[in-house]
Design a protein around this motif. Structure first.
Motif, PDB file in Angstrom:
ATOM      1  N   ALA B 106      -2.571 -10.705  46.944  1.00  0.00           N
ATOM      2  CA  ALA B 106      -2.315  -9.555  46.073  1.00  0.00           C
ATOM      3  C   ALA B 106      -1.418  -9.913  44.892  1.00  0.00           C
ATOM      4  N   LEU B 107      -0.856 -11.114  44.890  1.00  0.00           N
ATOM      5  CA  LEU B 107      -0.050 -11.552  43.746  1.00  0.00           C
ATOM      6  C   LEU B 107      -0.868 -12.550  42.932  1.00  0.00           C
ATOM      7  N   HIS B 108      -0.754 -12.457  41.614  1.00  0.00           N
ATOM      8  CA  HIS B 108      -1.517 -13.368  40.758  1.00  0.00           C
ATOM      9  C   HIS B 108      -0.920 -14.774  40.853  1.00  0.00           C
ATOM     10  N   PRO B 109      -1.733 -15.771  41.228  1.00  0.00           N
ATOM     11  CA  PRO B 109      -1.174 -17.107  41.477  1.00  0.00           C
ATOM     12  C   PRO B 109      -0.658 -17.820  40.220  1.00  0.00           C
ATOM     13  N   PHE B 110      -1.064 -17.370  39.029  1.00  0.00           N
ATOM     14  CA  PHE B 110      -0.718 -18.106  37.813  1.00  0.00           C
ATOM     15  C   PHE B 110       0.518 -17.576  37.090  1.00  0.00           C
ATOM     16  N   PHE B 111       1.066 -16.436  37.531  1.00  0.00           N
ATOM     17  CA  PHE B 111       2.226 -15.879  36.842  1.00  0.00           C
ATOM     18  C   PHE B 111       3.436 -15.882  37.761  1.00  0.00           C
ATOM     19  N   GLN B 116       5.486 -10.866  36.849  1.00  0.00           N
ATOM     20  CA  GLN B 116       4.623  -9.850  37.446  1.00  0.00           C
ATOM     21  C   GLN B 116       5.374  -8.549  37.694  1.00  0.00           C
ATOM     22  N   ILE B 117       6.664  -8.675  38.047  1.00  0.00           N
ATOM     23  CA  ILE B 117       7.456  -7.452  38.240  1.00  0.00           C
ATOM     24  C   ILE B 117       7.755  -6.822  36.879  1.00  0.00           C
ATOM     25  N   GLU B 119       6.168  -7.019  34.145  1.00  0.00           N
ATOM     26  CA  GLU B 119       4.973  -6.485  33.490  1.00  0.00           C
ATOM     27  C   GLU B 119       4.836  -4.975  33.720  1.00  0.00           C
ATOM     28  N   TYR B 155       6.875 -19.115  41.360  1.00  0.00           N
ATOM     29  CA  TYR B 155       5.503 -18.622  41.461  1.00  0.00           C
ATOM     30  C   TYR B 155       5.262 -18.127  42.890  1.00  0.00           C
ATOM     31  N   HIS B 157       3.277 -18.911  45.199  1.00  0.00           N
ATOM     32  CA  HIS B 157       3.077 -19.894  46.269  1.00  0.00           C
ATOM     33  C   HIS B 157       4.374 -20.550  46.710  1.00  0.00           C
ATOM     34  N   GLN B 158       5.448 -20.319  45.945  1.00  0.00           N
ATOM     35  CA  GLN B 158       6.744 -20.894  46.349  1.00  0.00           C
ATOM     36  C   GLN B 158       7.521 -19.927  47.246  1.00  0.00           C
TER      37      GLN B 158
END
Lengths: 333, 340
Positions: B106-111, B116-117, B119, B155, B157-158
């Motif tokens: 559900a989170l965009h992997p590239f930002f 994202q928050i 935005e 990101y 994934h971290q």
């Protein structure tokens, strides 16, 4: 990141060395003797041997390869004092059919190939991506169907057909380009119109097949990404559809296109044989096909093959670095 | 007195080649500010579908929605079902927000998490990029991410699974929404992390005075945080009551079945887990009577045979505790006692 680039650069250099060595071994196996080819009609064995020495073919393959590598960096002299020819670094060899340094020949041909490849690349990327996005957004509607017809036509028509049709109709029938001007070089910076006249139609011809493939690829990627959970999240935040498409969907959908676009472009930098042939462009593709089929000019073949593989390898490196910037998950691993 | 969100007779159907899928069938529920409504049911019972309709997140070309879902905002009520797509979009993120089951996808992997928050914050607030990141850092601190000022640049994934869900919550709450819909927020998480997230939601509810709709199939989760519970089956609400109503005075055989299929260790005795026999109904061809009838062990006790022919109505048998069963509550209780 810096060590990553350094490591990849080292790999690239090693790979290039291996590729060039392999090319030398392959050409050693070919049953053509350049020393005999350059010999005049009254040829004697001693003349052939003298030629062999002049061309630097009297030593082992490994030695030939080493001299080639040294020549790349330090320049090279062919023949004895009286009739010696010196090619400055980076020396790619000496063409016995054209009696010129290969580097000079390649430098003349490369602008044609670069113009063709770059022009086609820009065309097919802009057409392919915008058509692909349009057709994904209008899935099942008229625009999507029209795009799929374009994809079908583009992928099924080979370049040698579209190229000939373009030459027949646009160039010869409607005289949009003077046939005598076809294939003339114009500097794009000083004579942009002349350059466009020479290159627009070849670029469009070459781009057609690629644009079709990229349309299909972009369409399926955008549709697939649109159903991802993170797009639903973006919508739940209250973002407008425009922002979602431009920022969230395209970023993820176009990332894989970077890889294939880089490699396709690199492939074309080695020469687009068919398009160059049809439109009479004296680029690398035409140069190597002539060397292979007509003059058996081994130094040119070695040089063009090496240049083509160097472009692929270097582009691979650039794509890898670019991808690390695009996809943060690649960076840490 | 109207509550903050009032959903009335909501129907969501998906036309397919095999027929219409009635995913949500005459669904009504309401939730007020500061209150937590849990919607419980198995997969395909219509709990997510109903709430995605409230958020306006269904694809309008592939979904038919009728009924109403009224948000009683400070500047007047808005029915999000009949309102224009643009109107509903401007309510999303600010008036109502949603968090999802799998925080990885559900989170965009590239930002970055911060981007994202921020935005969402930039949508409804004026401020520089720096202000956005500052706000994001603040939100991450609120949801309990340690070292937020540096993690804000990470990101997705971290982040670990639990931290990602915290980040999702921060993202959903950045504009201080009045309603938070949490769609199985703990299902993808470790048990130890689950209760932390639930506690966080509860704390934030107090702090921001939010209405929360918690969608789950986990009765344990419900018991911890809910004020009211709606039990859904086959696209319909079959029981609606307070936590005590549902846990101690269940009135529907399906609710009973759900409770029986949860292991209990509280009373020191050992119970055999009793699963509900059979399969959930097809939403394309629902049984003509009660949707639960084919799996119900008490339907034979209804002598009129009404279970097979008529859909029971959702009736109030006292004190706002609603249930959809032909069987009388007293009779059901006696039958249950007999069995035990």
């Amino acid at each position: 990141m810096f060590t990553f680039v350094l490591k990849r650069l080292a790999y690239t250099i090693i790979l290039l060395a291996i590729v060039s060595l392999t090319i030398f071994f392959i050409f050693d196996l070919i049953p053509v003797d350049p020393a005999r080819l350059v010999c005049s009609k009254q040829c004697t064995p001693s003349l052939v041997e003298a030629n062999r020495q002049r061309l630097g073919l009297d030593v082992s393959v490994l030695e030939q390869w080493w001299r080639f590598i040294v020549g790349l960096f330090a320049g090279r002299t062919f023949g004895e004092e009286g009739i010696a020819i010196t090619c400055a670094a980076p020396a790619l060899g000496y063409s016995f059919s054209r009696h010129e340094c290969v580097t000079t020949i390649v430098a003349e041909a490369f602008p044609f190939t670069l113009s063709l490849a770059l022009g086609a690349f820009v065309l097919w990327l802009s057409v392919g991506i915008s058509l692909g996005v349009l057709s994904a957004r209008k899935k099942g509607k008229f625009a999507d169907r029209a795009a799929s017809v374009f994809v079908l036509v583009g992928t099924s028509l080979p370049t040698f057909i579209t190229g000939i049709l373009v030459v027949l109709f646009i160039v010869l029938r409607f005289n949009l380009v003077n046939p005598l001007e076809l294939g003339n070089w114009h500097n794009p910076f000083t004579e942009p119109l002349g350059w466009l006249q020479t290159f627009f139609f070849p670029c469009a011809t070459l781009a057609l097949a690629y644009a079709a493939t990229y349309t299909r690829f972009t369409r399926s990627n955008v549709i697939e990404t649109s159903s991802e959970d993170f797009i639903r999240t973006a919508r739940a935040k209250g973002l407008s559809e425009k922002v979602i498409l431009r920022k969230h969907t395209l970023r993820a959908a176009l990332a894989p296109i970077t890889t294939i676009a880089g490699l396709d472009f690199a492939g074309l930098l080695g020469g687009a044989i068919i398009t160059e042939g049809i439109f009479g462009l004296n680029g690398l593709g035409r140069l190597s096909i002539k060397a292979v089929t007509q003059t058996y000019d081994l130094p040119i073949i070695v040089a063009t093959t090496l240049i083509a593989s160097a472009f692929v390898l270097i582009m691979n490196l650039i794509v890898d670095i670019a991808y690390a910037y695009i996809d943060p998950r690649v960076r840490t691993t | 007195m109207s509550k903050f969100l009032e959903v009335t007779n909501l129907n969501v159907t998906f036309p397919t080649q095999d027929g219409e899928v009635r995913a949500s069938n005459e669904v009504s529920y309401s939730v007020d500010l500061g209150e937590t409504l849990a919607i419980v049911g198995e997969s395909g019972s219509g709990k997510s579908v109903s709430n995605l309709a409230v958020m306006g997140l269904h694809n309008p070309t592939r979904t038919k929605i009728t009924g109403s879902a009224v948000l009683n905002l400070a500047n007047g009520p808005v029915d999000v079902i009949s309102a224009s797509a643009e109107t509903v979009r401007r309510l999303r993120g600010k008036a109502m927000s949603m968090i999802f089951q799998d925080p990885m996808s559900a989170l965009h992997p590239f930002f970055t998490i911060g981007d994202q928050i921020a935005e969402g914050w930039h949508l409804y607030n004026k401020g520089s990029k720096k202000d956005g990141i500052k706000k994001a850092t603040e939100m991450l601190e609120i949801v309990g991410i340690p070292d937020a000022s540096s993690r804000v640049h990470d990101y997705p994934h971290q982040f670990s699974g639990g931290m990602r869900q915290r980040a999702m919550i921060a993202m959903a709450l950045v504009n201080n929404p009045s309603l938070l819909i949490a769609d199985e927020p703990t299902t993808a998480l470790d048990v130890t992390v689950q209760s932390q997230i639930l506690k966080l939601l509860k704390d934030l509810q107090k702090e921001f005075n939010m209405a929360i709709i918690l969608i789950t199939h986990d009765l344990g989760v419900v018991a911890e945080v809910a004020d009211r519970i709606c039990v859904m089956y086959g696209g319909r609400i079959v029981e609606n009551g307070t936590v005590d109503d549902i846990f101690y005075r269940p009135e529907h055989p399906y609710t009973l079945g759900l409770l029986n299929s949860v292991p209990r260790i509280s009373d020191g005795q050992s119970h055999r887990l009793r699963a509900i026999p059979g399969q959930p109904p097809s939403l394309i061809s629902l049984p003509s009577g009660c949707a639960f009838q084919p799996r119900c062990e008490y339907s034979s006790k209804v002598t009129s045979g009404a279970c097979n022919s008529t859909v029971p109505s959702l009736s109030d048998k006292g004190s706002g505790h609603l249930s959809r069963c032909h069987l009388d509550v007293a009779d059901l209780n006696n039958l249950v006692k007999d069995k035990a």
